[in-house]
Design a protein around this motif. Structure first.
Motif, PDB file in Angstrom:
ATOM      1  N   PHE A   1       0.850  -1.196   0.000  1.00  0.00           N
ATOM      2  CA  PHE A   1       0.000   0.000   0.000  1.00  0.00           C
ATOM      3  C   PHE A   1       0.880   1.238   0.000  1.00  0.00           C
ATOM      4  CE2 PHE A   1      -0.264  -1.651   4.509  1.00  0.00           C
ATOM      5  CZ  PHE A   1       0.534  -0.709   5.117  1.00  0.00           C
ATOM      6  N   GLN A   2       0.236   2.388  -0.195  1.00  0.00           N
ATOM      7  CA  GLN A   2       0.964   3.646  -0.233  1.00  0.00           C
ATOM      8  C   GLN A   2       0.755   4.379   1.090  1.00  0.00           C
ATOM      9  OE1 GLN A   2      -0.546   2.439  -3.144  1.00  0.00           O
ATOM     10  NE2 GLN A   2       1.512   1.995  -3.882  1.00  0.00           N
ATOM     11  N   LEU A   3       1.860   4.756   1.691  1.00  0.00           N
ATOM     12  CA  LEU A   3       1.821   5.468   2.970  1.00  0.00           C
ATOM     13  C   LEU A   3       2.221   6.921   2.756  1.00  0.00           C
ATOM     14  CD1 LEU A   3       1.749   5.554   6.134  1.00  0.00           C
ATOM     15  CD2 LEU A   3       4.193   4.964   6.038  1.00  0.00           C
TER      16      LEU A   3
ATOM     17  N   THR B   1       5.399   3.409  -1.581  1.00  0.00           N
ATOM     18  CA  THR B   1       4.845   2.072  -1.463  1.00  0.00           C
ATOM     19  C   THR B   1       5.566   1.319  -0.347  1.00  0.00           C
ATOM     20  OG1 THR B   1       4.536   2.124  -3.850  1.00  0.00           O
ATOM     21  CG2 THR B   1       4.361  -0.024  -2.786  1.00  0.00           C
ATOM     22  N   VAL B   2       4.798   0.671   0.508  1.00  0.00           N
ATOM     23  CA  VAL B   2       5.399  -0.178   1.539  1.00  0.00           C
ATOM     24  C   VAL B   2       4.663  -1.520   1.570  1.00  0.00           C
ATOM     25  CG1 VAL B   2       6.239   1.726   3.009  1.00  0.00           C
ATOM     26  CG2 VAL B   2       3.941   0.809   3.360  1.00  0.00           C
ATOM     27  N   VAL B   3       5.278  -2.487   2.217  1.00  0.00           N
ATOM     28  CA  VAL B   3       4.715  -3.838   2.280  1.00  0.00           C
ATOM     29  C   VAL B   3       3.970  -4.026   3.598  1.00  0.00           C
ATOM     30  CG1 VAL B   3       5.266  -6.310   2.250  1.00  0.00           C
ATOM     31  CG2 VAL B   3       6.614  -4.711   0.871  1.00  0.00           C
ATOM     32  N   PHE B   4       2.764  -4.548   3.514  1.00  0.00           N
ATOM     33  CA  PHE B   4       1.983  -4.869   4.716  1.00  0.00           C
ATOM     34  C   PHE B   4       2.587  -6.097   5.385  1.00  0.00           C
ATOM     35  CE2 PHE B   4      -1.923  -7.313   6.226  1.00  0.00           C
ATOM     36  CZ  PHE B   4      -2.056  -6.607   7.403  1.00  0.00           C
TER      37      PHE B   4
ATOM     38  N   GLU C   1      -1.398   8.644   6.389  1.00  0.00           N
ATOM     39  CA  GLU C   1      -2.589   8.091   5.732  1.00  0.00           C
ATOM     40  C   GLU C   1      -2.157   7.020   4.737  1.00  0.00           C
ATOM     41  OE1 GLU C   1      -6.360  10.230   5.445  1.00  0.00           O
ATOM     42  OE2 GLU C   1      -6.249   9.931   3.289  1.00  0.00           O
ATOM     43  N   ILE C   2      -2.795   5.859   4.893  1.00  0.00           N
ATOM     44  CA  ILE C   2      -2.545   4.726   4.008  1.00  0.00           C
ATOM     45  C   ILE C   2      -3.615   4.709   2.928  1.00  0.00           C
ATOM     46  CG2 ILE C   2      -2.766   2.200   3.894  1.00  0.00           C
ATOM     47  CD1 ILE C   2      -1.405   2.114   6.673  1.00  0.00           C
ATOM     48  N   CYS C   3      -3.187   4.532   1.687  1.00  0.00           N
ATOM     49  CA  CYS C   3      -4.134   4.293   0.599  1.00  0.00           C
ATOM     50  C   CYS C   3      -3.827   2.911   0.040  1.00  0.00           C
ATOM     51  CB  CYS C   3      -3.992   5.372  -0.471  1.00  0.00           C
ATOM     52  SG  CYS C   3      -5.198   5.193  -1.798  1.00  0.00           S
ATOM     53  N   TRP C   4      -4.820   2.040   0.086  1.00  0.00           N
ATOM     54  CA  TRP C   4      -4.611   0.629  -0.253  1.00  0.00           C
ATOM     55  C   TRP C   4      -5.643   0.252  -1.301  1.00  0.00           C
ATOM     56  CZ3 TRP C   4      -3.937  -3.336   4.338  1.00  0.00           C
ATOM     57  CH2 TRP C   4      -3.356  -4.510   3.858  1.00  0.00           C
ATOM     58  N   TYR C   5      -5.158   0.042  -2.510  1.00  0.00           N
ATOM     59  CA  TYR C   5      -6.070  -0.275  -3.615  1.00  0.00           C
ATOM     60  C   TYR C   5      -5.967  -1.750  -3.983  1.00  0.00           C
ATOM     61  CZ  TYR C   5      -8.513  -0.223  -8.014  1.00  0.00           C
ATOM     62  OH  TYR C   5      -9.401  -0.500  -9.010  1.00  0.00           O
ATOM     63  N   PHE C   6      -7.109  -2.414  -4.069  1.00  0.00           N
ATOM     64  CA  PHE C   6      -7.151  -3.828  -4.437  1.00  0.00           C
ATOM     65  C   PHE C   6      -7.665  -3.954  -5.867  1.00  0.00           C
ATOM     66  CE2 PHE C   6      -7.264  -3.812   0.175  1.00  0.00           C
ATOM     67  CZ  PHE C   6      -6.367  -4.820   0.491  1.00  0.00           C
TER      68      PHE C   6
ATOM     69  N   ALA D   1      -2.683   0.113 -13.833  1.00  0.00           N
ATOM     70  CA  ALA D   1      -1.383   0.756 -14.067  1.00  0.00           C
ATOM     71  C   ALA D   1      -1.569   2.223 -14.463  1.00  0.00           C
ATOM     72  CB  ALA D   1      -0.597   0.016 -15.144  1.00  0.00           C
ATOM     73  N   ARG D   2      -2.790   2.623 -14.751  1.00  0.00           N
ATOM     74  CA  ARG D   2      -3.057   4.036 -15.039  1.00  0.00           C
ATOM     75  C   ARG D   2      -3.619   4.785 -13.822  1.00  0.00           C
ATOM     76  NH1 ARG D   2      -2.163   5.349 -20.285  1.00  0.00           N
ATOM     77  NH2 ARG D   2      -3.277   7.308 -20.084  1.00  0.00           N
ATOM     78  N   TYR D   3      -3.606   4.119 -12.673  1.00  0.00           N
ATOM     79  CA  TYR D   3      -4.015   4.777 -11.424  1.00  0.00           C
ATOM     80  C   TYR D   3      -2.753   5.068 -10.614  1.00  0.00           C
ATOM     81  CZ  TYR D   3      -8.408   2.197 -12.391  1.00  0.00           C
ATOM     82  OH  TYR D   3      -9.531   1.656 -12.958  1.00  0.00           O
ATOM     83  N   PHE D   4      -2.774   6.148  -9.892  1.00  0.00           N
ATOM     84  CA  PHE D   4      -1.688   6.367  -8.920  1.00  0.00           C
ATOM     85  C   PHE D   4      -2.263   6.970  -7.646  1.00  0.00           C
ATOM     86  CE2 PHE D   4      -1.100   9.887 -12.157  1.00  0.00           C
ATOM     87  CZ  PHE D   4      -1.598  10.937 -11.394  1.00  0.00           C
ATOM     88  N   GLN D   5      -1.424   7.042  -6.621  1.00  0.00           N
ATOM     89  CA  GLN D   5      -1.860   7.592  -5.339  1.00  0.00           C
ATOM     90  C   GLN D   5      -1.305   9.008  -5.192  1.00  0.00           C
ATOM     91  OE1 GLN D   5      -1.089   4.191  -5.609  1.00  0.00           O
ATOM     92  NE2 GLN D   5      -3.272   3.783  -5.413  1.00  0.00           N
ATOM     93  N   LEU D   6      -2.202   9.926  -4.902  1.00  0.00           N
ATOM     94  CA  LEU D   6      -1.830  11.330  -4.741  1.00  0.00           C
ATOM     95  C   LEU D   6      -1.936  11.717  -3.270  1.00  0.00           C
ATOM     96  CD1 LEU D   6      -1.273  14.242  -5.844  1.00  0.00           C
ATOM     97  CD2 LEU D   6      -3.772  14.486  -6.004  1.00  0.00           C
TER      98      LEU D   6
END
Lengths: 194, 194
Positions: free
Chosen positions: A28-30, A43-46, A77-82, B25-30
């Motif tokens: 996920f992105q921290l 990006t970090v690993v859970f 804030e963590i953003c975690w996309y599945f 792959a066309r999504y990113f975290q802002l």
């Protein structure tokens, strides 16, 4: 102790399970904030939950910039996309650094070290991250570290969520739920517009 | 005008191409910063570059929280992970909101609206995001919006990078490059430790 599990935990477990074929579903992105007040994001690993709590574990090198950032501003804030289930979990919370000098959580830090792969352990012995590239290849092939004792710059990080925002993009229309931690430790669930 | 393309653009194009089978792959975290000094982080869709510049385009609803955040702190950080090639791009830069009242970029805003799918357009007519769930299903099935004229709350957002940090996890060891925008508009490339 399962009664202590936050109600959003079952939704997260289901997402992890349904996306288990994708290695990156465990990344996920921290986001943190730098001393200059600007955001940072990586990006970090859970690494699973900390014992029977709702705190997420990650690990980091104490030489990395996020450590100084967290010391200055412990909120993250963590953003975690599945990708497979098209769900997004946003978790707002506070970070705790468990480095070499942490007084009470050395067992947890040691456990996190032991759970790292051999390759994962070696990276903590590599030359200083983000400094000018070291051209000596051997510096990136260090001797096997002690499997039981973390190196000095190994840092466990705990993330304690107090707000969880779940967006399910697959709905028609999409579904969105907010879970807010109350003063008494309970979670309040609210269904909101996507 | 290809001489104006930043040198990291070719690496990004290659990553987009090699990961093209993955919609995400066309999504990113802002990441942005809230008024209370804490970070915010969410997934957004890459909408291509703005004309012949190095500015990334995204779109948002002016009712969403990120708009107020960007008004308060225009710096953001994008974290873009490419699962297939195992590359991470971190882009640090400034955000410009191009809403209904922007004086000079209405053509760009209109173009971004026109490029949205029908479903994408309709979402801007949904009830207020993150407010209590509206139970009237019809509110989520609005009349087709004008294909040419953006609705009032449609906002184009431009992201102008000034630092790009590319980490390639597939290397042995990993590779990492920093691109920094200089005062004269040139980019300085530096190879650093992963």
């Amino acid at each position: 102790m399962s009664s202590n599990l936050a109600p959003w935990r079952s939704q997260l477990s289901r997402a992890l399970h349904r996306n288990r074929s994708l290695p990156n579903a465990r990344y996920f992105q921290l986001a943190t904030v730098k001393k200059n007040g600007r955001p940072a994001n990586r990006t970090v690993v859970f690494r699973g939950f900390f014992q029977e709590t709702n705190q997420l574990q990650i690990v980091t090198d104490s030489r990395s910039e996020k450590v100084a950032e967290i010391q200055h501003q412990p909120w993250g804030e963590i953003c975690w996309y599945f990708p497979k289930t098209r769900e997004q979990f946003r978790l707002t919370g506070q970070l705790t650094l468990v480095g070499k000098h942490h007084l009470t959580l050395q067992n947890a830090r040691q456990g996190a070290w032991q759970n790292l792969s051999e390759t994962g352990k070696k990276q903590f012995l590599w030359p200083h991250p983000k400094k000018e590239r070291c051209l000596n290849q051997e510096a990136f092939a260090p001797e096997v570290a002690d499997d039981n004792q973390p190196v000095d710059n190994f840092c466990l990080v705990l993330f304690k969520p107090s707000l969880v925002d779940i967006l399910q993009l697959k709905g028609e229309p999409q579904n969105r739920y907010l879970y807010t931690l109350q003063g008494d430790g309970d979670w309040l669930k609210k269904e909101v517009n996507p």
